[in-house]
Design a protein around this motif. Structure first.
Motif, PDB file in Angstrom:
ATOM      1  N   MET A 190       4.961 -51.924  -4.877  1.00  0.00           N
ATOM      2  CA  MET A 190       5.421 -53.312  -4.862  1.00  0.00           C
ATOM      3  C   MET A 190       4.344 -54.211  -5.462  1.00  0.00           C
ATOM      4  SD  MET A 190       6.671 -55.609  -1.615  1.00  0.00           S
ATOM      5  CE  MET A 190       8.098 -54.571  -1.324  1.00  0.00           C
ATOM      6  N   THR A 191       4.711 -55.048  -6.397  1.00  0.00           N
ATOM      7  CA  THR A 191       3.761 -55.928  -7.062  1.00  0.00           C
ATOM      8  C   THR A 191       3.469 -57.149  -6.192  1.00  0.00           C
ATOM      9  OG1 THR A 191       5.465 -57.215  -8.188  1.00  0.00           O
ATOM     10  CG2 THR A 191       4.717 -55.194  -9.274  1.00  0.00           C
ATOM     11  N   ASP A 192       2.397 -57.873  -6.560  1.00  0.00           N
ATOM     12  CA  ASP A 192       2.070 -59.104  -5.843  1.00  0.00           C
ATOM     13  C   ASP A 192       3.221 -60.103  -5.949  1.00  0.00           C
ATOM     14  OD1 ASP A 192      -0.346 -58.105  -5.096  1.00  0.00           O
ATOM     15  OD2 ASP A 192      -1.498 -59.115  -6.683  1.00  0.00           O
ATOM     16  N   SER A 193       3.870 -60.101  -7.132  1.00  0.00           N
ATOM     17  CA  SER A 193       5.006 -61.015  -7.326  1.00  0.00           C
ATOM     18  C   SER A 193       6.139 -60.679  -6.373  1.00  0.00           C
ATOM     19  CB  SER A 193       5.495 -60.934  -8.776  1.00  0.00           C
ATOM     20  OG  SER A 193       6.631 -61.742  -8.966  1.00  0.00           O
TER      21      SER A 193
ATOM     22  N   CYS B 134       5.854 -59.171  -3.490  1.00  0.00           N
ATOM     23  CA  CYS B 134       5.425 -59.540  -2.134  1.00  0.00           C
ATOM     24  C   CYS B 134       5.590 -61.037  -1.901  1.00  0.00           C
ATOM     25  CB  CYS B 134       3.971 -59.141  -1.911  1.00  0.00           C
ATOM     26  SG  CYS B 134       3.732 -57.362  -1.696  1.00  0.00           S
ATOM     27  N   ASN B 135       5.234 -61.816  -2.914  1.00  0.00           N
ATOM     28  CA  ASN B 135       5.376 -63.270  -2.778  1.00  0.00           C
ATOM     29  C   ASN B 135       6.834 -63.674  -2.647  1.00  0.00           C
ATOM     30  OD1 ASN B 135       2.623 -63.661  -2.925  1.00  0.00           O
ATOM     31  ND2 ASN B 135       2.616 -63.984  -5.151  1.00  0.00           N
ATOM     32  N   ASP B 136       7.708 -63.036  -3.439  1.00  0.00           N
ATOM     33  CA  ASP B 136       9.132 -63.332  -3.367  1.00  0.00           C
ATOM     34  C   ASP B 136       9.682 -62.983  -1.995  1.00  0.00           C
ATOM     35  OD1 ASP B 136       9.095 -64.211  -5.954  1.00  0.00           O
ATOM     36  OD2 ASP B 136       9.948 -62.382  -6.825  1.00  0.00           O
ATOM     37  N   LEU B 137       9.289 -61.823  -1.465  1.00  0.00           N
ATOM     38  CA  LEU B 137       9.781 -61.396  -0.155  1.00  0.00           C
ATOM     39  C   LEU B 137       9.245 -62.303   0.944  1.00  0.00           C
ATOM     40  CD1 LEU B 137      11.385 -59.428   1.518  1.00  0.00           C
ATOM     41  CD2 LEU B 137       9.417 -57.879   1.531  1.00  0.00           C
ATOM     42  N   THR B 138       7.995 -62.699   0.838  1.00  0.00           N
ATOM     43  CA  THR B 138       7.418 -63.612   1.817  1.00  0.00           C
ATOM     44  C   THR B 138       8.186 -64.923   1.864  1.00  0.00           C
ATOM     45  OG1 THR B 138       5.207 -62.665   1.572  1.00  0.00           O
ATOM     46  CG2 THR B 138       5.337 -64.903   2.449  1.00  0.00           C
ATOM     47  N   ALA B 139       8.512 -65.451   0.685  1.00  0.00           N
ATOM     48  CA  ALA B 139       9.274 -66.701   0.619  1.00  0.00           C
ATOM     49  C   ALA B 139      10.680 -66.513   1.165  1.00  0.00           C
ATOM     50  CB  ALA B 139       9.324 -67.199  -0.823  1.00  0.00           C
TER      51      ALA B 139
END
Length: 213
Positions: A1-4, A6-11
Motif C-alpha cells: 500500500m502506497t502512502d497515497s 494510506c492517506n486516502d483510507l485515513t481520510a
C-alpha cells in the motif's frame, strides 16, 4: 500500500466516523420529533414497523441486506388514541420516516428482489428526507374484542397515499388521510408545532368526506 493509498483510507475512515456522529444526531432528533407529534395530537405509542428486517444476530451473515442494520432509514411509528380502538371513529397515527427518498424509490423499483444499492440512487442533493403522516380512522364498529391496529388494519392497507386527500381503504375498513412533510420544514419546535397543527386541521376536515380507493 502506497502512502497515497494510506492517506486516502485515513481520510475515508475519518468520513465514516463523521457520518456515524451525524447519524446519531439525526436519529436522536427523529425520536424527539416523533414523540412531540404524538404528544401534540394526543396519541400514545403502540408499535414500530421496520421497513427492512429488524436487526438481530443474523446480521452477521454477509448475504444479509445492510439496510437491516440501518432501521431508521425507513421506519414506521404507530400510535393509538384511547382504549376503544374497535369502535367506529377510533384513530391510529402512523408516522412513516423516509430518511432518503432515493432509497424509497429504488426499493419500490426493485420490488424487494434485490438490495437497493446507493450507487443507483439519485444524488443526495436531488433527494429528500421526509415524514409521511397518516391518520387511520375506523369506518365501522368492529366486533372483535381482540382487535389490534397493526395486525387487523395496517398490514391490510392496500394504498398509502400521503397526498393531502382523504380516502377509504375498503379492504382495511378505514378512512385514511396523509400528508408528506419535508424535514426541512421542521427546523425548530415552533415550526414543528405549527406544521403538525396544520396537518391536524386538514385531517379533521378531510376525514369527513373521503374519496373511495
Amino acid at each position: 500500500m502506497t502512502d497515497s493509498d494510506c492517506n486516502d483510507l485515513t481520510a475515508a475512515l475519518a468520513d465514516v466516523r463523521r457520518a456515524y456522529r451525524l447519524l446519531w444526531g439525526y436519529q436522536k432528533r427523529i425520536l424527539h420529533i416523533v414523540a412531540e407529534i404524538r404528544e401534540q395530537l394526543g396519541f400514545i405509542p403502540s408499535w414500530i414497523e421496520y421497513q427492512f428486517d429488524q436487526p438481530d444476530q443474523k446480521i452477521e451473515d454477509p448475504r444479509r441486506w445492510m439496510w437491516d442494520a440501518l432501521p431508521f432509514s425507513m421506519i414506521g411509528f404507530e400510535a393509538e388514541q384511547g382504549e376503544d380502538r374497535a369502535q367506529r371513529g377510533s384513530r391510529l397515527l402512523y408516522i412513516d420516516v423516509v430518511s432518503d427518498t432515493g432509497l424509497a424509490q429504488e426499493k419500490n423499483r426493485s420490488g424487494g428482489d434485490w438490495e437497493p444499492k446507493p450507487d443507483r440512487f439519485p444524488s443526495p442533493e436531488d433527494c429528500r428526507s421526509e415524514l409521511r403522516l397518516y391518520i387511520l380512522q375506523n369506518s365501522s364498529d368492529r366486533e372483535d374484542e381482540n382487535f389490534a391496529w397493526h395486525r387487523d388494519v395496517v398490514v391490510k392497507v392496500g394504498h398509502w397515499t400521503a397526498s393531502g386527500t382523504a380516502y377509504e381503504d375498503v379492504n382495511a375498513g378505514v378512512l385514511i388521510y396523509g400528508e408528506t412533510i419535508d424535514l426541512v420544514e421542521l427546523g425548530n419546535r415552533d415550526a414543528l408545532t405549527a406544521r403538525v397543527e396544520r396537518f391536524h386541521v386538514n385531517a379533521q376536515t378531510q376525514l369527513k368526506a373521503p374519496s373511495r380507493r
